[in-house]
Scaffold this active site. Structure first.
Site, PDB file in Angstrom:
ATOM      1  N   SER A 144       0.863  -1.180   0.000  1.00 35.44           N
ATOM      2  CA  SER A 144       0.000   0.000   0.000  1.00 35.44           C
ATOM      3  C   SER A 144       0.900   1.231   0.000  1.00 35.44           C
ATOM      4  O   SER A 144       2.034   1.180   0.500  1.00 35.44           O
ATOM      5  CB  SER A 144      -0.887   0.022   1.238  1.00 35.44           C
ATOM      6  OG  SER A 144      -1.501   1.292   1.420  1.00 35.44           O
ATOM      7  N   TYR A 157      -1.584  -0.923  10.626  1.00 35.21           N
ATOM      8  CA  TYR A 157      -1.753  -1.271   9.216  1.00 35.21           C
ATOM      9  C   TYR A 157      -0.614  -0.688   8.390  1.00 35.21           C
ATOM     10  O   TYR A 157      -0.010  -1.378   7.560  1.00 35.21           O
ATOM     11  CB  TYR A 157      -3.095  -0.736   8.723  1.00 35.21           C
ATOM     12  CG  TYR A 157      -3.310  -0.870   7.237  1.00 35.21           C
ATOM     13  CD1 TYR A 157      -3.705  -2.086   6.677  1.00 35.21           C
ATOM     14  CD2 TYR A 157      -3.123   0.217   6.377  1.00 35.21           C
ATOM     15  CE1 TYR A 157      -3.904  -2.210   5.311  1.00 35.21           C
ATOM     16  CE2 TYR A 157      -3.319   0.105   5.020  1.00 35.21           C
ATOM     17  CZ  TYR A 157      -3.716  -1.110   4.486  1.00 35.21           C
ATOM     18  OH  TYR A 157      -3.900  -1.233   3.134  1.00 35.21           O
TER      19      TYR A 157
END
Length: 280
Positions: A144, A157
């Site tokens: 990401s 995360y």
């Protein structure tokens, strides 16, 4: 539409979101496909849909947070289709949304790291073990831009996605000797259900407001103004899965409309000549 004809591919987290887009693209390109997920109804429905159009796909329930299940997934792909050429480690979860770091108790740290990092590491290892003895292959890990750019919120995360990027590069160096390529895709501002998984019933409305605000900010900061889709990420995965990228390994490919490249200028130049004058 036969770039993956005769190839066997696994897509973890393939039942929805980006994983579903990749699975659909791979099936359209002729891959023998194993869709792995924990959402059995969604996964089985996708496989039925793909097979109804002539694909050759199977579904397997797999919690990548359990190393044994990852190994069994690879074994199942090899026994079902006779090999494994492409491994897409896409499965992931978000950490809970908190009001700020001071309110973070890291209660979900172990689960997020086990799924996002350990599951991906095990998938890379187990796929590479087979590929190394069978002429090589391609491993595509989903990170990401949250692992590239720092930012507030969902810190666990973000940390997990940063770990994925570094692990990918390390694995690429070690496995290159075996003709196993390992690359990472870093999507950005792709609408998927993953953020919703971080919300409880009590803060779901707050999460929706937060997500809308973040996506609006990312649209403002993104050089390309078109919205990204799961199909855009699937195209990048297809490139990394095929021989078109046979000399590419250890890379991180942002699919983010230029977000990590930098913020847009305050106004659009009137024409190309003005832009050249500004640069000169």
């Amino acid at each position: 539409m036969t770039e993956l004809a005769g190839k066997v591919a696994i897509v973890t987290g393939g039942a929805s979101g980006i994983g579903r887009g990749i699975a659909q693209r791979f099936a359209a390109e002729g891959a023998h496909l194993v869709v792995a997920d924990v959402r059995d109804e969604l996964g089985e429905s996708l496989v039925d849909e793909l097979n109804s159009t002539g694909a050759n796909a199977v579904y397997r329930h797999t919690d990548v947070g359990e190393q044994a299940q990852v190994g069994e997934l690879v074994d199942a792909a090899v026994s079902t289709f006779g090999g494994l050429h492409v491994m897409v480690n896409n499965a992931g979860i978000s950490s809970p949304l908190r009001k700020g770091l001071f309110h973070e108790d890291f209660e979900e740290f172990d689960r997020v790291m086990r799924v996002n990092v350990l599951g991906l590491m095990a998938g890379t290892r187990d796929a590479a073990r087979h590929m190394a003895d069978n002429g090589g292959g391609s491993i595509v890990n989903l990170g990401s831009i949250g692992g590239i750019q720092a930012g507030g919120g969902v810190s666990t995360y973000r940390a997990s996605k940063a770990a994925i990027i570094h692990f990918t590069k390390c694995a690429a160096i070690e496995l290159a000797h075996y003709e196993v390529r390992v690359n990472c895709i870093a999507p950005g501002n792709i609408p998927t259900p993953i953020l919703a998984s971080s919300a409880t019933d009590e803060d779901r409305e707050r999460l929706e407001r937060f997500e809308a605000r973040i996506r609006r900010q990312m649209r403002d900061d993104r050089p390309l103004k078109r919205e990204g889709t799961a199909d855009d990420v699937a195209e990048a995965a297809l490139y990394l899965a095929t021989d078109r990228s046979r000399y590419v390994t250890g890379t991180v490919l942002p699919v983010d409309g230029g977000t990590v490249a930098g913020k847009v200028i305050s106004r659009k130049p009137a024409d190309k000549s003005e832009n050249l004058q500004q640069q000169g």
